[in-house]
Design a protein around this motif. Sequence first.
Motif, PDB file in Angstrom:
ATOM      1  N   ASP A   1     -38.996 -50.636 -67.211  1.00  0.00           N
ATOM      2  CA  ASP A   1     -38.351 -51.169 -66.014  1.00  0.00           C
ATOM      3  C   ASP A   1     -39.118 -52.325 -65.390  1.00  0.00           C
ATOM      4  N   ALA A   2     -40.280 -52.676 -65.927  1.00  0.00           N
ATOM      5  CA  ALA A   2     -40.994 -53.860 -65.440  1.00  0.00           C
ATOM      6  C   ALA A   2     -40.150 -55.118 -65.626  1.00  0.00           C
ATOM      7  N   MET A   3     -39.262 -55.093 -66.620  1.00  0.00           N
ATOM      8  CA  MET A   3     -38.429 -56.270 -66.884  1.00  0.00           C
ATOM      9  C   MET A   3     -37.463 -56.573 -65.758  1.00  0.00           C
ATOM     10  N   ARG A   4     -37.244 -55.612 -64.863  1.00  0.00           N
ATOM     11  CA  ARG A   4     -36.406 -55.889 -63.697  1.00  0.00           C
ATOM     12  C   ARG A   4     -36.983 -57.030 -62.871  1.00  0.00           C
ATOM     13  N   ALA A   5     -38.311 -57.183 -62.912  1.00  0.00           N
ATOM     14  CA  ALA A   5     -38.969 -58.200 -62.086  1.00  0.00           C
ATOM     15  C   ALA A   5     -38.888 -59.594 -62.701  1.00  0.00           C
ATOM     16  N   ALA A   6     -38.367 -59.708 -63.919  1.00  0.00           N
ATOM     17  CA  ALA A   6     -38.365 -60.997 -64.614  1.00  0.00           C
ATOM     18  C   ALA A   6     -37.597 -62.074 -63.858  1.00  0.00           C
ATOM     19  N   THR A   7     -36.552 -61.663 -63.149  1.00  0.00           N
ATOM     20  CA  THR A   7     -35.708 -62.652 -62.464  1.00  0.00           C
ATOM     21  C   THR A   7     -35.795 -62.571 -60.949  1.00  0.00           C
ATOM     22  N   TRP A   8     -36.678 -61.730 -60.429  1.00  0.00           N
ATOM     23  CA  TRP A   8     -36.797 -61.638 -58.975  1.00  0.00           C
ATOM     24  C   TRP A   8     -37.344 -62.946 -58.394  1.00  0.00           C
ATOM     25  N   PRO A   9     -36.759 -63.430 -57.318  1.00  0.00           N
ATOM     26  CA  PRO A   9     -37.358 -64.589 -56.640  1.00  0.00           C
ATOM     27  C   PRO A   9     -38.738 -64.194 -56.110  1.00  0.00           C
ATOM     28  N   LYS A  10     -39.689 -65.077 -56.246  1.00  0.00           N
ATOM     29  CA  LYS A  10     -41.043 -64.787 -55.788  1.00  0.00           C
ATOM     30  C   LYS A  10     -41.213 -65.236 -54.347  1.00  0.00           C
ATOM     31  N   GLN A  11     -41.517 -64.278 -53.494  1.00  0.00           N
ATOM     32  CA  GLN A  11     -41.722 -64.598 -52.093  1.00  0.00           C
ATOM     33  C   GLN A  11     -42.965 -65.456 -51.924  1.00  0.00           C
ATOM     34  N   GLU A  12     -42.947 -66.295 -50.910  1.00  0.00           N
ATOM     35  CA  GLU A  12     -44.055 -67.224 -50.691  1.00  0.00           C
ATOM     36  C   GLU A  12     -45.379 -66.495 -50.483  1.00  0.00           C
ATOM     37  N   ALA A  13     -45.318 -65.352 -49.792  1.00  0.00           N
ATOM     38  CA  ALA A  13     -46.544 -64.619 -49.474  1.00  0.00           C
ATOM     39  C   ALA A  13     -46.841 -63.529 -50.487  1.00  0.00           C
ATOM     40  N   CYS A  14     -46.317 -63.669 -51.701  1.00  0.00           N
ATOM     41  CA  CYS A  14     -46.500 -62.634 -52.730  1.00  0.00           C
ATOM     42  C   CYS A  14     -47.396 -63.131 -53.854  1.00  0.00           C
ATOM     43  N   LYS A  15     -48.320 -62.274 -54.281  1.00  0.00           N
ATOM     44  CA  LYS A  15     -49.153 -62.539 -55.441  1.00  0.00           C
ATOM     45  C   LYS A  15     -48.801 -61.510 -56.512  1.00  0.00           C
ATOM     46  N   VAL A  16     -48.663 -61.965 -57.747  1.00  0.00           N
ATOM     47  CA  VAL A  16     -48.321 -61.080 -58.857  1.00  0.00           C
ATOM     48  C   VAL A  16     -49.567 -60.816 -59.689  1.00  0.00           C
TER      49      VAL A  16
ATOM     50  N   VAL B   1     -43.901 -60.716 -68.762  1.00  0.00           N
ATOM     51  CA  VAL B   1     -42.659 -60.456 -68.031  1.00  0.00           C
ATOM     52  C   VAL B   1     -42.180 -61.705 -67.299  1.00  0.00           C
ATOM     53  N   ARG B   2     -43.121 -62.433 -66.682  1.00  0.00           N
ATOM     54  CA  ARG B   2     -42.747 -63.650 -65.973  1.00  0.00           C
ATOM     55  C   ARG B   2     -43.911 -64.638 -66.002  1.00  0.00           C
ATOM     56  N   ASP B   3     -43.571 -65.929 -65.990  1.00  0.00           N
ATOM     57  CA  ASP B   3     -44.590 -66.961 -66.148  1.00  0.00           C
ATOM     58  C   ASP B   3     -45.412 -67.220 -64.889  1.00  0.00           C
ATOM     59  N   ASP B   4     -44.887 -66.841 -63.745  1.00  0.00           N
ATOM     60  CA  ASP B   4     -45.553 -67.227 -62.495  1.00  0.00           C
ATOM     61  C   ASP B   4     -46.498 -66.158 -61.963  1.00  0.00           C
ATOM     62  N   TRP B   5     -47.109 -65.385 -62.847  1.00  0.00           N
ATOM     63  CA  TRP B   5     -48.115 -64.419 -62.406  1.00  0.00           C
ATOM     64  C   TRP B   5     -49.319 -65.182 -61.840  1.00  0.00           C
ATOM     65  N   ASP B   6     -50.033 -64.514 -60.945  1.00  0.00           N
ATOM     66  CA  ASP B   6     -51.208 -65.141 -60.334  1.00  0.00           C
ATOM     67  C   ASP B   6     -52.510 -64.650 -60.948  1.00  0.00           C
ATOM     68  N   TYR B   7     -52.529 -63.344 -61.306  1.00  0.00           N
ATOM     69  CA  TYR B   7     -53.733 -62.747 -61.878  1.00  0.00           C
ATOM     70  C   TYR B   7     -53.337 -61.860 -63.063  1.00  0.00           C
ATOM     71  N   SER B   8     -54.083 -61.967 -64.142  1.00  0.00           N
ATOM     72  CA  SER B   8     -53.890 -61.096 -65.296  1.00  0.00           C
ATOM     73  C   SER B   8     -55.160 -60.278 -65.460  1.00  0.00           C
ATOM     74  N   ILE B   9     -55.024 -58.963 -65.386  1.00  0.00           N
ATOM     75  CA  ILE B   9     -56.182 -58.071 -65.400  1.00  0.00           C
ATOM     76  C   ILE B   9     -56.103 -57.150 -66.606  1.00  0.00           C
ATOM     77  N   TYR B  10     -57.221 -56.965 -67.279  1.00  0.00           N
ATOM     78  CA  TYR B  10     -57.227 -56.195 -68.521  1.00  0.00           C
ATOM     79  C   TYR B  10     -58.614 -55.613 -68.778  1.00  0.00           C
ATOM     80  N   PRO B  11     -58.708 -54.537 -69.583  1.00  0.00           N
ATOM     81  CA  PRO B  11     -59.999 -53.918 -69.894  1.00  0.00           C
ATOM     82  C   PRO B  11     -60.752 -54.715 -70.949  1.00  0.00           C
ATOM     83  N   ASP B  12     -62.008 -54.381 -71.140  1.00  0.00           N
ATOM     84  CA  ASP B  12     -62.847 -55.113 -72.097  1.00  0.00           C
ATOM     85  C   ASP B  12     -62.366 -54.982 -73.530  1.00  0.00           C
ATOM     86  N   ASP B  13     -61.703 -53.867 -73.875  1.00  0.00           N
ATOM     87  CA  ASP B  13     -61.255 -53.678 -75.253  1.00  0.00           C
ATOM     88  C   ASP B  13     -59.843 -54.224 -75.493  1.00  0.00           C
ATOM     89  N   PHE B  14     -59.300 -54.973 -74.552  1.00  0.00           N
ATOM     90  CA  PHE B  14     -57.974 -55.551 -74.731  1.00  0.00           C
ATOM     91  C   PHE B  14     -58.059 -56.644 -75.800  1.00  0.00           C
TER      92      PHE B  14
END
Length: 246
Positions: free
Chosen positions: A11-26, A35-48
Amino acid sequence: MIVLILGSAPDAMRAATWPKQEACKVVSLNNAWRVRDDWDYSIYPDDFPEGKKPDRINRTQRLINSSIYVPANNQFGGVVYAGATMAFTAGYWALSALKPRVLAYLGCDMVYKGSNTHFYGQGTPDPLREDVTLASLEAKSARLMTIAAKQQCACINLSEEPESRLLFPRVSHNAFAADIPIPSYDSASANEALSLEQKAGYLVADGQYWEHYTSFDPDILNEIDMHWLSAIEGQTKPSLLPVVSD
Protein backbone atom coordinates in the motif's frame (compact mmCIF):
# COMPACT_ATOMS: atom_id res chain seq x y z
CA MET A 1 6.55 20.14 9.82
CA ILE A 2 5.00 16.87 8.65
CA VAL A 3 7.28 13.89 8.05
CA LEU A 4 6.05 10.97 5.94
CA ILE A 5 7.86 7.73 6.73
CA LEU A 6 7.41 5.59 3.62
CA GLY A 7 7.95 1.84 3.82
CA SER A 8 7.79 -0.95 1.26
CA ALA A 9 4.46 -2.66 1.94
CA PRO A 10 2.20 -2.89 -1.15
CA ASP A 11 0.00 0.00 0.00
CA ALA A 12 3.01 2.34 -0.06
CA MET A 13 2.21 2.80 -3.75
CA ARG A 14 -0.84 4.82 -2.74
CA ALA A 15 1.59 7.66 -2.01
CA ALA A 16 3.01 7.66 -5.55
CA THR A 17 0.52 10.26 -6.77
CA TRP A 18 -0.20 12.19 -3.59
CA PRO A 19 0.47 15.93 -3.89
CA LYS A 20 3.38 16.83 -1.64
CA GLN A 21 2.53 19.45 0.92
CA GLU A 22 4.94 22.34 1.21
CA ALA A 23 5.69 21.58 4.86
CA CYS A 24 6.15 17.84 4.28
CA LYS A 25 9.40 15.87 4.17
CA VAL A 26 9.43 12.34 2.76
CA VAL A 27 11.73 9.80 4.44
CA SER A 28 11.95 6.59 2.39
CA LEU A 29 13.02 3.32 3.99
CA ASN A 30 15.27 0.93 2.08
CA ASN A 31 13.66 0.39 -1.37
CA ALA A 32 10.83 2.89 -0.86
CA TRP A 33 12.70 5.67 -2.68
CA ARG A 34 11.36 3.98 -5.82
CA VAL A 35 7.76 4.94 -4.93
CA ARG A 36 8.21 8.61 -5.78
CA ASP A 37 11.04 10.79 -7.07
CA ASP A 38 10.61 13.70 -4.69
CA TRP A 39 11.77 11.97 -1.51
CA ASP A 40 13.91 14.10 0.79
CA TYR A 41 15.79 11.44 2.76
CA SER A 42 16.60 7.81 1.98
CA ILE A 43 17.52 5.78 5.05
CA TYR A 44 18.91 2.26 5.04
CA PRO A 45 20.98 -0.19 7.16
CA ASP A 46 24.66 -0.90 6.60
CA ASP A 47 23.95 -4.25 4.93
CA PHE A 48 21.62 -2.73 2.33
CA PRO A 49 22.95 -3.79 -1.12
CA GLU A 50 24.74 -1.05 -3.02
CA GLY A 51 22.76 -1.81 -6.16
CA LYS A 52 19.47 -1.13 -4.38
CA LYS A 53 20.38 2.36 -3.16
CA PRO A 54 18.99 5.39 -5.03
CA ASP A 55 20.52 5.68 -8.48
CA ARG A 56 19.57 9.32 -8.88
CA ILE A 57 19.99 12.01 -6.24
CA ASN A 58 19.38 15.72 -6.65
CA ARG A 59 21.02 18.47 -4.60
CA THR A 60 18.17 18.61 -2.06
CA GLN A 61 18.10 14.88 -1.32
CA ARG A 62 20.18 13.18 1.32
CA LEU A 63 21.21 9.61 2.11
CA ILE A 64 21.04 8.58 5.77
CA ASN A 65 23.22 5.71 7.01
CA SER A 66 24.17 4.36 10.42
CA SER A 67 26.80 7.03 11.04
CA ILE A 68 23.90 9.49 11.09
CA TYR A 69 20.95 7.57 12.51
CA VAL A 70 22.72 5.68 15.32
CA PRO A 71 23.70 8.86 17.24
CA ALA A 72 20.16 10.17 16.75
CA ASN A 73 18.65 6.95 18.11
CA ASN A 74 21.02 7.09 21.08
CA GLN A 75 19.44 10.38 22.12
CA PHE A 76 16.29 8.37 22.82
CA GLY A 77 17.87 5.39 24.56
CA GLY A 78 19.38 3.47 21.67
CA VAL A 79 18.42 0.68 19.29
CA VAL A 80 17.88 -2.05 21.91
CA TYR A 81 14.94 -0.17 23.38
CA ALA A 82 13.80 1.44 20.10
CA GLY A 83 13.61 -1.84 18.14
CA ALA A 84 16.20 -2.75 15.52
CA THR A 85 14.22 -2.29 12.33
CA MET A 86 14.24 0.69 9.99
CA ALA A 87 10.65 1.81 10.58
CA PHE A 88 11.46 2.67 14.19
CA THR A 89 15.05 3.74 13.50
CA ALA A 90 13.80 6.29 10.96
CA GLY A 91 11.18 7.58 13.36
CA TYR A 92 13.70 8.40 16.06
CA TRP A 93 16.09 9.89 13.54
CA ALA A 94 13.29 12.15 12.29
CA LEU A 95 12.38 13.20 15.83
CA SER A 96 15.99 14.21 16.40
CA ALA A 97 16.91 15.77 13.07
CA LEU A 98 13.64 17.17 11.73
CA LYS A 99 11.57 17.73 14.90
CA PRO A 100 8.22 17.24 13.16
CA ARG A 101 4.78 18.12 14.47
CA VAL A 102 3.36 15.00 12.78
CA LEU A 103 5.14 11.71 12.05
CA ALA A 104 2.99 9.88 9.49
CA TYR A 105 3.65 6.27 8.46
CA LEU A 106 2.62 4.45 5.30
CA GLY A 107 3.70 1.03 4.09
CA CYS A 108 5.07 0.10 7.51
CA ASP A 109 2.37 -2.17 8.96
CA MET A 110 4.85 -5.04 9.28
CA VAL A 111 2.20 -7.60 8.32
CA TYR A 112 3.42 -9.94 5.60
CA LYS A 113 0.86 -12.06 3.76
CA GLY A 114 0.58 -13.65 0.35
CA SER A 115 3.16 -13.73 -2.43
CA ASN A 116 3.47 -9.96 -2.78
CA THR A 117 4.67 -8.89 0.63
CA HIS A 118 6.26 -5.69 -0.70
CA PHE A 119 5.34 -3.25 -3.48
CA TYR A 120 8.09 -4.78 -5.63
CA GLY A 121 6.98 -8.38 -5.00
CA GLN A 122 8.31 -10.88 -2.49
CA GLY A 123 10.60 -9.41 0.16
CA THR A 124 12.22 -10.32 3.44
CA PRO A 125 10.04 -9.66 6.53
CA ASP A 126 12.91 -8.11 8.47
CA PRO A 127 10.87 -6.99 11.53
CA LEU A 128 9.66 -10.57 12.06
CA ARG A 129 13.14 -12.04 12.48
CA GLU A 130 14.02 -13.53 15.86
CA ASP A 131 15.62 -10.63 17.66
CA VAL A 132 15.52 -9.65 21.32
CA THR A 133 14.82 -6.03 20.37
CA LEU A 134 11.74 -6.97 18.32
CA ALA A 135 9.87 -9.29 20.68
CA SER A 136 6.88 -6.92 20.63
CA LEU A 137 6.54 -4.64 17.61
CA GLU A 138 3.40 -3.23 19.20
CA ALA A 139 5.33 -2.19 22.32
CA LYS A 140 8.05 -0.59 20.22
CA SER A 141 5.42 1.42 18.37
CA ALA A 142 3.87 2.44 21.68
CA ARG A 143 7.30 3.61 22.85
CA LEU A 144 7.87 5.71 19.73
CA MET A 145 4.40 7.21 19.90
CA THR A 146 4.82 8.11 23.58
CA ILE A 147 8.30 9.59 23.21
CA ALA A 148 7.13 11.55 20.17
CA ALA A 149 4.16 12.87 22.17
CA LYS A 150 6.58 14.05 24.85
CA GLN A 151 8.20 16.06 22.06
CA GLN A 152 4.81 17.44 20.97
CA CYS A 153 4.72 15.24 17.88
CA ALA A 154 1.77 13.07 16.83
CA CYS A 155 2.50 9.63 15.33
CA ILE A 156 -0.20 8.46 12.91
CA ASN A 157 -0.72 5.59 10.48
CA LEU A 158 -2.03 6.38 6.98
CA SER A 159 -2.50 2.70 6.13
CA GLU A 160 -5.85 1.39 4.93
CA GLU A 161 -4.85 -2.22 5.52
CA PRO A 162 -7.02 -4.22 7.96
CA GLU A 163 -4.05 -5.20 10.13
CA SER A 164 -1.05 -3.33 11.48
CA ARG A 165 1.59 -3.90 14.12
CA LEU A 166 1.70 -0.14 14.65
CA LEU A 167 -0.58 1.13 17.40
CA PHE A 168 -0.69 4.66 16.02
CA PRO A 169 -4.09 6.25 15.35
CA ARG A 170 -5.34 5.72 11.81
CA VAL A 171 -5.87 8.83 9.72
CA SER A 172 -6.77 9.24 6.04
CA HIS A 173 -4.15 10.96 3.92
CA ASN A 174 -6.81 13.54 3.04
CA ALA A 175 -7.14 14.40 6.71
CA PHE A 176 -3.55 14.40 7.90
CA ALA A 177 -2.15 17.85 8.55
CA ALA A 178 -0.07 19.73 11.10
CA ASP A 179 -3.06 20.19 13.44
CA ILE A 180 -3.43 16.47 14.27
CA PRO A 181 -3.89 16.26 18.07
CA ILE A 182 -1.06 14.92 20.21
CA PRO A 183 -2.06 11.47 21.56
CA SER A 184 -2.42 11.19 25.31
CA TYR A 185 -0.43 8.70 27.38
CA ASP A 186 -0.02 7.58 30.96
CA SER A 187 2.98 9.46 32.35
CA ALA A 188 3.51 7.07 35.26
CA SER A 189 3.84 4.04 32.97
CA ALA A 190 6.09 5.91 30.54
CA ASN A 191 8.34 7.16 33.35
CA GLU A 192 8.57 3.65 34.80
CA ALA A 193 9.59 2.26 31.39
CA LEU A 194 12.27 4.93 31.01
CA SER A 195 13.50 4.28 34.55
CA LEU A 196 13.81 0.54 33.86
CA GLU A 197 15.67 1.26 30.62
CA GLN A 198 18.17 3.46 32.40
CA LYS A 199 18.62 0.93 35.18
CA ALA A 200 19.24 -1.91 32.70
CA GLY A 201 21.85 0.16 30.86
CA TYR A 202 21.42 -1.46 27.45
CA LEU A 203 22.61 1.54 25.46
CA VAL A 204 25.10 0.40 22.80
CA ALA A 205 26.80 3.56 21.58
CA ASP A 206 27.91 2.25 18.18
CA GLY A 207 24.54 0.58 17.51
CA GLN A 208 26.11 -2.86 17.02
CA TYR A 209 23.95 -4.47 19.67
CA TRP A 210 24.37 -7.98 18.24
CA GLU A 211 27.92 -8.01 19.58
CA HIS A 212 26.47 -7.75 23.11
CA TYR A 213 23.44 -9.98 22.57
CA THR A 214 24.08 -12.30 25.50
CA SER A 215 24.13 -9.39 27.94
CA PHE A 216 20.48 -8.49 27.30
CA ASP A 217 17.93 -10.09 29.59
CA PRO A 218 14.73 -10.84 27.60
CA ASP A 219 12.67 -10.76 30.80
CA ILE A 220 13.81 -7.23 31.56
CA LEU A 221 13.08 -6.10 28.01
CA ASN A 222 9.65 -7.76 28.20
CA GLU A 223 8.89 -5.90 31.42
CA ILE A 224 9.88 -2.63 29.77
CA ASP A 225 7.68 -3.42 26.78
CA MET A 226 4.72 -4.05 29.07
CA HIS A 227 5.11 -0.60 30.62
CA TRP A 228 5.20 1.03 27.19
CA LEU A 229 2.02 -0.77 26.23
CA SER A 230 0.44 0.32 29.51
CA ALA A 231 1.42 3.91 28.72
CA ILE A 232 -1.11 4.02 25.88
CA GLU A 233 -3.65 1.44 27.05
CA GLY A 234 -6.93 3.22 27.67
CA GLN A 235 -5.36 6.48 26.56
CA THR A 236 -4.94 6.22 22.80
CA LYS A 237 -6.56 3.65 20.56
CA PRO A 238 -6.03 3.18 16.82
CA SER A 239 -9.65 4.29 16.24
CA LEU A 240 -9.40 7.46 18.35
CA LEU A 241 -9.02 9.75 15.35
CA PRO A 242 -11.71 9.56 12.63
CA VAL A 243 -10.77 8.01 9.31
CA VAL A 244 -11.93 10.30 6.53
CA SER A 245 -12.64 8.41 3.34
CA ASP A 246 -10.55 9.32 0.31
